[in-house]
Design a protein around this motif. Structure first.
Motif, PDB file in Angstrom:
ATOM      1  N   ALA A   1       0.825  -1.204   0.000  1.00 18.10           N
ATOM      2  CA  ALA A   1       0.000   0.000   0.000  1.00 18.10           C
ATOM      3  C   ALA A   1       0.852   1.243   0.000  1.00 18.10           C
ATOM      4  O   ALA A   1       0.453   2.301  -0.520  1.00 18.10           O
ATOM      5  N   SER A   2       2.057   1.168   0.565  1.00 18.70           N
ATOM      6  CA  SER A   2       2.952   2.322   0.605  1.00 18.70           C
ATOM      7  C   SER A   2       3.793   2.436  -0.655  1.00 18.70           C
ATOM      8  O   SER A   2       3.950   3.531  -1.204  1.00 18.70           O
ATOM      9  N   GLU A   3       4.305   1.317  -1.191  1.00 21.75           N
ATOM     10  CA  GLU A   3       5.289   1.365  -2.275  1.00 21.75           C
ATOM     11  C   GLU A   3       4.738   0.918  -3.631  1.00 21.75           C
ATOM     12  O   GLU A   3       5.316   1.246  -4.673  1.00 21.75           O
ATOM     13  N   ASN A   4       3.660   0.133  -3.639  1.00 23.23           N
ATOM     14  CA  ASN A   4       3.023  -0.308  -4.897  1.00 23.23           C
ATOM     15  C   ASN A   4       4.032  -0.908  -5.859  1.00 23.23           C
ATOM     16  O   ASN A   4       4.176  -0.473  -7.001  1.00 23.23           O
ATOM     17  N   PHE A   5       4.749  -1.958  -5.402  1.00 25.13           N
ATOM     18  CA  PHE A   5       5.716  -2.633  -6.264  1.00 25.13           C
ATOM     19  C   PHE A   5       4.985  -3.332  -7.403  1.00 25.13           C
ATOM     20  O   PHE A   5       3.883  -3.888  -7.206  1.00 25.13           O
ATOM     21  N   PRO A   6       5.592  -3.386  -8.587  1.00 29.75           N
ATOM     22  CA  PRO A   6       4.971  -4.127  -9.706  1.00 29.75           C
ATOM     23  C   PRO A   6       4.894  -5.626  -9.404  1.00 29.75           C
ATOM     24  O   PRO A   6       5.742  -6.167  -8.699  1.00 29.75           O
ATOM     25  N   ASN A   7       3.884  -6.264  -9.944  1.00 30.81           N
ATOM     26  CA  ASN A   7       3.701  -7.713  -9.835  1.00 30.81           C
ATOM     27  C   ASN A   7       3.635  -8.169  -8.369  1.00 30.81           C
ATOM     28  O   ASN A   7       4.084  -9.259  -8.026  1.00 30.81           O
ATOM     29  N   GLY A   8       3.099  -7.327  -7.502  1.00 34.50           N
ATOM     30  CA  GLY A   8       2.933  -7.696  -6.101  1.00 34.50           C
ATOM     31  C   GLY A   8       4.231  -7.725  -5.324  1.00 34.50           C
ATOM     32  O   GLY A   8       4.255  -8.149  -4.151  1.00 34.50           O
ATOM     33  N   GLY A   9       5.342  -7.306  -5.952  1.00 33.55           N
ATOM     34  CA  GLY A   9       6.628  -7.243  -5.250  1.00 33.55           C
ATOM     35  C   GLY A   9       7.255  -8.594  -4.983  1.00 33.55           C
ATOM     36  O   GLY A   9       8.235  -8.684  -4.229  1.00 33.55           O
ATOM     37  N   THR A  10       6.753  -9.638  -5.618  1.00 28.60           N
ATOM     38  CA  THR A  10       7.286 -10.982  -5.369  1.00 28.60           C
ATOM     39  C   THR A  10       8.038 -11.533  -6.573  1.00 28.60           C
ATOM     40  O   THR A  10       8.491 -12.673  -6.552  1.00 28.60           O
ATOM     41  N   VAL A  11       8.164 -10.718  -7.621  1.00 26.37           N
ATOM     42  CA  VAL A  11       8.846 -11.142  -8.849  1.00 26.37           C
ATOM     43  C   VAL A  11       9.986 -10.170  -9.131  1.00 26.37           C
ATOM     44  O   VAL A  11       9.792  -8.946  -9.063  1.00 26.37           O
ATOM     45  N   PRO A  12      11.203 -10.673  -9.433  1.00 27.45           N
ATOM     46  CA  PRO A  12      12.311  -9.772  -9.760  1.00 27.45           C
ATOM     47  C   PRO A  12      11.985  -8.914 -10.974  1.00 27.45           C
ATOM     48  O   PRO A  12      11.320  -9.351 -11.913  1.00 27.45           O
ATOM     49  N   ARG A  13      12.440  -7.682 -10.948  1.00 25.98           N
ATOM     50  CA  ARG A  13      12.187  -6.775 -12.068  1.00 25.98           C
ATOM     51  C   ARG A  13      13.015  -7.152 -13.289  1.00 25.98           C
ATOM     52  O   ARG A  13      12.641  -6.849 -14.416  1.00 25.98           O
ATOM     53  N   GLN A  14      14.153  -7.763 -13.086  1.00 24.77           N
ATOM     54  CA  GLN A  14      15.014  -8.139 -14.197  1.00 24.77           C
ATOM     55  C   GLN A  14      15.645  -9.486 -13.920  1.00 24.77           C
ATOM     56  O   GLN A  14      15.710  -9.945 -12.773  1.00 24.77           O
ATOM     57  N   LYS A  15      16.148 -10.118 -14.957  1.00 23.62           N
ATOM     58  CA  LYS A  15      16.723 -11.441 -14.847  1.00 23.62           C
ATOM     59  C   LYS A  15      17.954 -11.402 -13.934  1.00 23.62           C
ATOM     60  O   LYS A  15      18.819 -10.548 -14.103  1.00 23.62           O
ATOM     61  N   GLY A  16      18.006 -12.333 -13.012  1.00 28.63           N
ATOM     62  CA  GLY A  16      19.133 -12.402 -12.082  1.00 28.63           C
ATOM     63  C   GLY A  16      18.993 -11.471 -10.892  1.00 28.63           C
ATOM     64  O   GLY A  16      19.867 -11.445 -10.016  1.00 28.63           O
ATOM     65  N   GLY A  17      17.911 -10.688 -10.831  1.00 29.09           N
ATOM     66  CA  GLY A  17      17.723  -9.776  -9.720  1.00 29.09           C
ATOM     67  C   GLY A  17      16.960 -10.403  -8.568  1.00 29.09           C
ATOM     68  O   GLY A  17      16.713 -11.622  -8.538  1.00 29.09           O
ATOM     69  N   LEU A  18      16.581  -9.590  -7.626  1.00 25.69           N
ATOM     70  CA  LEU A  18      15.856 -10.046  -6.439  1.00 25.69           C
ATOM     71  C   LEU A  18      14.521  -9.335  -6.355  1.00 25.69           C
ATOM     72  O   LEU A  18      14.421  -8.122  -6.652  1.00 25.69           O
ATOM     73  N   ALA A  19      13.498 -10.056  -5.934  1.00 20.16           N
ATOM     74  CA  ALA A  19      12.184  -9.454  -5.733  1.00 20.16           C
ATOM     75  C   ALA A  19      12.224  -8.529  -4.531  1.00 20.16           C
ATOM     76  O   ALA A  19      12.953  -8.786  -3.557  1.00 20.16           O
ATOM     77  N   PRO A  20      11.483  -7.416  -4.511  1.00 20.97           N
ATOM     78  CA  PRO A  20      11.474  -6.496  -3.384  1.00 20.97           C
ATOM     79  C   PRO A  20      11.160  -7.174  -2.045  1.00 20.97           C
ATOM     80  O   PRO A  20      11.752  -6.845  -1.022  1.00 20.97           O
ATOM     81  N   ARG A  21      10.232  -8.138  -2.062  1.00 21.70           N
ATOM     82  CA  ARG A  21       9.911  -8.818  -0.809  1.00 21.70           C
ATOM     83  C   ARG A  21      11.116  -9.627  -0.316  1.00 21.70           C
ATOM     84  O   ARG A  21      11.408  -9.658   0.896  1.00 21.70           O
ATOM     85  N   THR A  22      11.836 -10.269  -1.223  1.00 24.74           N
ATOM     86  CA  THR A  22      13.037 -11.028  -0.849  1.00 24.74           C
ATOM     87  C   THR A  22      14.097 -10.106  -0.263  1.00 24.74           C
ATOM     88  O   THR A  22      14.773 -10.445   0.719  1.00 24.74           O
ATOM     89  N   VAL A  23      14.231  -8.914  -0.870  1.00 25.75           N
ATOM     90  CA  VAL A  23      15.208  -7.938  -0.385  1.00 25.75           C
ATOM     91  C   VAL A  23      14.856  -7.501   1.030  1.00 25.75           C
ATOM     92  O   VAL A  23      15.718  -7.464   1.929  1.00 25.75           O
ATOM     93  N   LEU A  24      13.574  -7.182   1.276  1.00 29.54           N
ATOM     94  CA  LEU A  24      13.162  -6.736   2.602  1.00 29.54           C
ATOM     95  C   LEU A  24      13.336  -7.849   3.640  1.00 29.54           C
ATOM     96  O   LEU A  24      13.770  -7.592   4.776  1.00 29.54           O
ATOM     97  N   GLU A  25      13.000  -9.059   3.261  1.00 34.27           N
ATOM     98  CA  GLU A  25      13.183 -10.183   4.191  1.00 34.27           C
ATOM     99  C   GLU A  25      14.660 -10.337   4.579  1.00 34.27           C
ATOM    100  O   GLU A  25      14.985 -10.636   5.735  1.00 34.27           O
ATOM    101  N   ALA A  26      15.556 -10.134   3.618  1.00 32.98           N
ATOM    102  CA  ALA A  26      16.992 -10.224   3.901  1.00 32.98           C
ATOM    103  C   ALA A  26      17.416  -9.111   4.856  1.00 32.98           C
ATOM    104  O   ALA A  26      18.200  -9.335   5.791  1.00 32.98           O
ATOM    105  N   PHE A  27      16.899  -7.887   4.638  1.00 26.94           N
ATOM    106  CA  PHE A  27      17.228  -6.773   5.536  1.00 26.94           C
ATOM    107  C   PHE A  27      16.794  -7.086   6.974  1.00 26.94           C
ATOM    108  O   PHE A  27      17.549  -6.857   7.927  1.00 26.94           O
ATOM    109  N   LEU A  28      15.566  -7.580   7.093  1.00 32.48           N
ATOM    110  CA  LEU A  28      15.036  -7.844   8.434  1.00 32.48           C
ATOM    111  C   LEU A  28      15.779  -8.997   9.112  1.00 32.48           C
ATOM    112  O   LEU A  28      15.992  -8.976  10.334  1.00 32.48           O
TER     113      LEU A  28
END
Length: 698
Positions: free
Chosen positions: A570-597
Motif C-alpha cells: 500500500a505504501s510502495e506499490n511494487f509491480p507484480n505484487g513485489g514478489t517477482v524480480p524486475r530483471q533477470k538475475g535480480g531479487l524481488a522487493p519482498r526477498t530484499v526486505l526479508e533479507a534486511f530484516l
C-alpha cells in the motif's frame, strides 16, 4: 573400658535371620597433610576392607574424599554427601558406614556429630576401625563420644602448643618455621635450636665451595643483579626480567620471572628493611578484637642484603604500578566469568575507558615471551546486562522461587539432625549421672567418717573419690549447651528459608535499578559463577547499520507475513505484487526486505545473506532504499507490526551461569535497594547455605 561387646547390629540381624548379612560402605577421607605422612587412601582403605571382612559384612561401595580438610561440613565434601544422598533413599542400600578413625569423619565437634547423628536418625550406624567401636549400643555410643572428644581436645592442644612454640621462638629472635623471604635461606636446617635465617649467597659453606665456580642460583645474587638492571634500564621491569631470565637467574621454583613476580619480591618492605614480621595483622588469623589470635606481632631483624644507599637509589628509580585513572567503573563479573582456556575474564584494559570490556587473563604473558591464549575480549555492558537479567528473571519468577524455597526447606530438613531427641537423651544421662554422683558422694562421706577423717581432710577425700564422676557430669552439661546452640542455629536457618518468598517480593522491584557497584556486591552474595559454553564472537568489524537503525529508534524488527506485506504494498506499490524480480538475475522487493530484516534480527554478514539469496548486490539495495527514503516509508508502514528485538551490537557467546539462592542474600537486596539502611549491605548473607540455580543462554 573392657573388651568390646558383639555389635547390637549383628545381634538384631541374627535374631531376625541367622543367614542375614549386613551391608557396609566405607568412607575414606585423608587430608593433604596425612597424605604426605603416608596415610593415604590406599592405606586406610585396606584397614576398612579388612574390618568389614572380619565382621562378616558385605562390602557394597567405597566413597572417598582425598585431600579434603576434616574441618569442612559433610555437605561440602563430595564423598560424604553421596553417602547421605543414598542413606535417605528407600529402600536404603546399606546398613553401616565404616571409617578408619574418628577424624576421618571430622576434626571439629559439630562436623563430626551432625554427620553421625543424621545417619543414625536414618537408621544407619557408624563403625570406627582403629578403636573397634560403633554407635549401635549406648555403651558403643558413649565410647565413640569419648574417643571423638579426646581427638578434638588433642587437636586443640597440638595447635596451641605448636603456635605457642612459634611465638616463643619469634619473640627470642629465632627462626620460627615457614618459608624464608626470597633472598634468605635456613642455616643449620633440621638441627633443633640451631636454625637461623641468613643471606642466601655463595659463602663456600654447605653446598658451595671456595675453589670451584658455584653453579647454584643464590637468591641474594639474583636480587642484587636485578636491582642493577633496574637502575640500568631506569625502572623498566620487563627489560630487567628479560635480562635475568636470559642468564638463567630464575625464581625459586625454577621458572622464568614475570615482571610482577620480581617486583613483588624486590619491593617487599620486609626485604628492603631487612626484617621478618611474624603474625602480621594483614596475614594472621585475627580475633574479635582485631589482634592476632596466637600472639602479638613480632618483628625480627635480619642481615641486610642491600645497603641503605642501594635501597634509596632503588626507590628513586623504580616505577611502581600506576593506579588506573579511568572512570572508576566497577566490573561486577571480574573473576567470575571463565573462558574456554580455563582462565577468568577481568574488566578493564587498554581502551576500556571508551569501550568497557572484559579481557581473558590467559592473554597476558606470565613472563616475557610466554605463550598466551587467543580468547577475544567481551563487550562489558552486553555480558553484564545478560547476567543481571538472569538474576532479575529468577528473583522475579514467583513460581520458580516458590519451588526453590520448597526445595531449600526440604533439603535443609533432610540434612538437619533431630536435636530434640539428642537433648532428651542427654537430659536422661545428666539425671542419671546426678543420681550416681549423689550415691557416690554419700558412700565416700561414710568411708571418710569410718576412717576418722574430719574437716578439710574429709572434704578432700570425698572430692578425690567423686572427681571422675563430676568431670563426666560437667562434660555432659557442656555437650548439652553446645547442642542447644546448634539447634538454635538450625531452626533459625529453616525460618529464614521459609521467608524467602516474602523477601523476594520486597527486593525484586528494586533490582532493575542497581548500578554496577551494587550489582557486584549482590553477585558476590549470590556467589555468581559464569562460563563460556562456546567460542565467543569477535568484536572487530563494522556495526550493522540496519540493526543500528532499530536500536537507535527503539523499534522491534517486524515479522514479515502476507498481512504486513500488504501494508508495504500500500505504501510502495511494487509491480507484480513485489514478489517477482524486475530483471533477470535480480531479487524481488519482498526477498530484499526479508533479507534486511533477517540481518537486523541475527546480525548476519552481507556475504552470508548474498549466498542465501543467490545474489551479490544486497548492500547496493540497502544503500538505494536509504537514499531514496524507501526504508523510512516501509518502516512507517510496518510501525504497528509484531516483531523481535534486533541483534545486539556486540553479540554474546553461549553462556552458563550458576549461583546460590539464599534467603539472607535476598534480604540484603531489599536493604541495598531501600532508602533506609537497616544493616551493612556488604555483610555476609544471613544464611550460610543455599540452593544452586542455573541459567543458560546466548
Amino acid at each position: 573400658m573392657g573388651k568390646s561387646v558383639i555389635s547390637a547390629i549383628d545381634v538384631a540381624a541374627r535374631a531376625l535371620d541367622p543367614a542375614l548379612t549386613l551391608r557396609a560402605v566405607d568412607y575414606l577421607r585423608v587430608s593433604t597433610e596425612d597424605q604426605t605422612k603416608g596415610y593415604g587412601i590406599a592405606y586406610t582403605g585396606k584397614r576398612t576392607a579388612s574390618h568389614i571382612q572380619k565382621k562378616g559384612w558385605t562390602h557394597v561401595d567405597t566413597f572417598k574424599d582425598e585431600g579434603e580438610s576434616g574441618t569442612l561440613p559433610w555437605q561440602e565434601r563430595e564423598g560424604a554427601t553421596k553417602i547421605m544422598d543414598l542413606a535417605v533413599r528407600t529402600p536404603r542400600p546399606f546398613d553401616v558406614v565404616v571409617v578408619y578413625e574418628t577424624r576421618a569423619i571430622g576434626r571439629k565437634n559439630r562436623v563430626f556429630w551432625e554427620w553421625v547423628w543424621k545417619l543414625q536418625d536414618l537408621g544407619v550406624f557408624v563403625a570406627v576401625v582403629d578403636e573397634d567401636i560403633d554407635n549401635t549400643t549406648e555403651d558403643g555410643e558413649a565410647r565413640m563420644r569419648e574417643k571423638a572428644n579426646e581427638a578434638f581436645k588433642e587437636l586443640a592442644r597440638i595447635r596451641k602448643r605448636t603456635q605457642g612454640g612459634i611465638q616463643e621462638k619469634a619473640e627470642l629472635g629465632e627462626y620460627a618455621g615457614g618459608q624464608p623471604h626470597y633472598g634468605y635461606r635456613i642455616k643449620n636446617q633440621g638441627k633443633k635450636g640451631e636454625q637461623e635465617l641468613v643471606i642466601d649467597e655463595c659463602d663456600g659453606g654447605d653446598v658451595c665451595t671456595r675453589t670451584d665456580p658455584c653453579e647454584i642460583v643464590h637468591e641474594a645474587y639474583v636480587l642484587r643483579e636485578g636491582r642493577k638492571y633496574l637502575i640500568k634500564y631506569r625502572g623498566d621491569w620487563t627489560k630487567s626480567v628479560i635480562s635475568l631470565n636470559a642468564r638463567g637467574l630464575v625464581n625459586r621454583s625454577g621458572k622464568p620471572w614475570s615482571a610482577k613476580n620480581f617486583r613483588d619480591r624486590l619491593m617487599d618492605e620486609d626485604l628492603l628493611n631487612a626484617r621478618r614480621t611474624y603474625r602480621h595483622p594483614k596475614r594472621a588469623n585475627l580475633g574479635p578484637d582485631g589482634k592476632p589470635v596466637w600472639g602479638p606481632t613480632v618483628v625480627i631483624e635480619l642481615p641486610q642484603i642491600f645497603t641503605e644507599e642501594e635501597v634509596a637509589e632503588l626507590r628513586r628509580v623504580v616505577r611502581l604500578p600506576k593506579s588506573s585513572r579511568g572512570t572508576g567503573r566497577v566490573y561486577p563479573l571480574s573473576g567470575r566469568l571463565q573462558s574456554l582456556c580455563g582462565k577468568f575474564y577481568t574488566g578493564g584494559g587498554a581502551g576500556a575507558e571508551d569501550s568497557p570490556r572484559y579481557t581473558c587473563r590467559g592473554s597476558q604473558m606470565p613472563y616475557p615471551g610466554a605463550p598466551t591464549c587467543s580468547c577475544v575480549t567481551l563487550h562489558a555492558e552486553s555480558v553484564e546486562a545478560w547476567a543481571w537479567q538472569q538474576v532479575c528473571d529468577l528473583l522475579g519468577n514467583s513460581e520458580k522461587l516458590h519451588a526453590l524455597a520448597d526445595e531449600w526447606v526440604g533439603v535443609a530438613k533432610d540434612q538437619s539432625v533431630d536435636y530434640v531427641a539428642r537433648l532428651a537423651v542427654l537430659d536422661q544421662q545428666i539425671a542419671e549421672q546426678d543420681d550416681t554422683l549423689d550415691i557416690m558422694m554419700a558412700v565416700a562421706a561414710k568411708k571418710a567418717a569410718r576412717a576418722g577423717l574430719k574437716g578439710a581432710e574429709a572434704e578432700a577425700s570425698v572430692d578425690k573419690a567423686i572427681k571422675r564422676e563430676v568431670e563426666a557430669l560437667e562434660s555432659l552439661k557442656k555437650e548439652r549447651v553446645e547442642i542447644e546452640i546448634w539447634q538454635a542455629e538450625s531452626s533459625q536457618a529453616d525460618e529464614r528459608a521459609k521467608d524467602l518468598q516474602e523477601l523476594v517480593q520486597r527486593a525484586n522491584a528494586r533490582l532493575e535499578n542497581f548500578g554496577e557497584e551494587r550489582q557486584a556486591e549482590f553477585m558476590e552474595l549470590l556467589n555468581i559463577k559464569m562460563e563460556l559454553a562456546g567460542p565467543p564472537p569477535c568484536l572487530k568489524g563494522l556495526e550493522c547499520s540496519i540493526g543500528q537503525w532499530f536500536r537507535e529508534n527503539d523499534r522491534l524488527v517486524p515479522t514479515l507475513c502476507d498481512h504486513s506485506w500488504e501494508l508495504v504494498m500500500a505504501s510502495e506499490n511494487f509491480p507484480n505484487g513485489g514478489t517477482v524480480p524486475r530483471q533477470k538475475g535480480g531479487l524481488a522487493p519482498r526477498t530484499v526486505l526479508e533479507a534486511f530484516l533477517k540481518k537486523a534480527r541475527t546480525g548476519a554478514a552481507w556475504p552470508e545473506l548474498n549466498a542465501e539469496c543467490g545474489s551479490t548486490g544486497l548492500i547496493g539495495h540497502w544503500r538505494r532504499w536509504v537514499a531514496s527514503g524507501r526504508w523510512e516509508r516501509v518502516m512507517e508502514a510496518l510501525k504497528g507490526a509484531e516483531g523481535l528485538p534486533a541483534a545486539p551490537r556486540y553479540p554474546l557467546p553461549p553462556l552458563r551461569m550458576t549461583g546460590e539462592v539464599r534467603p539472607g542474600v535476598i534480604l540484603a537486596a531489599s536493604v541495598l535497594g531501600s532508602h533506609v539502611q537497616e544493616s551493612d549491605p556488604s555483610a555476609p548473607a544471613c544464611c550460610s547455605s543455599g540452593r544452586p540455580v542455573r541459567g543458560a543462554g546466548r
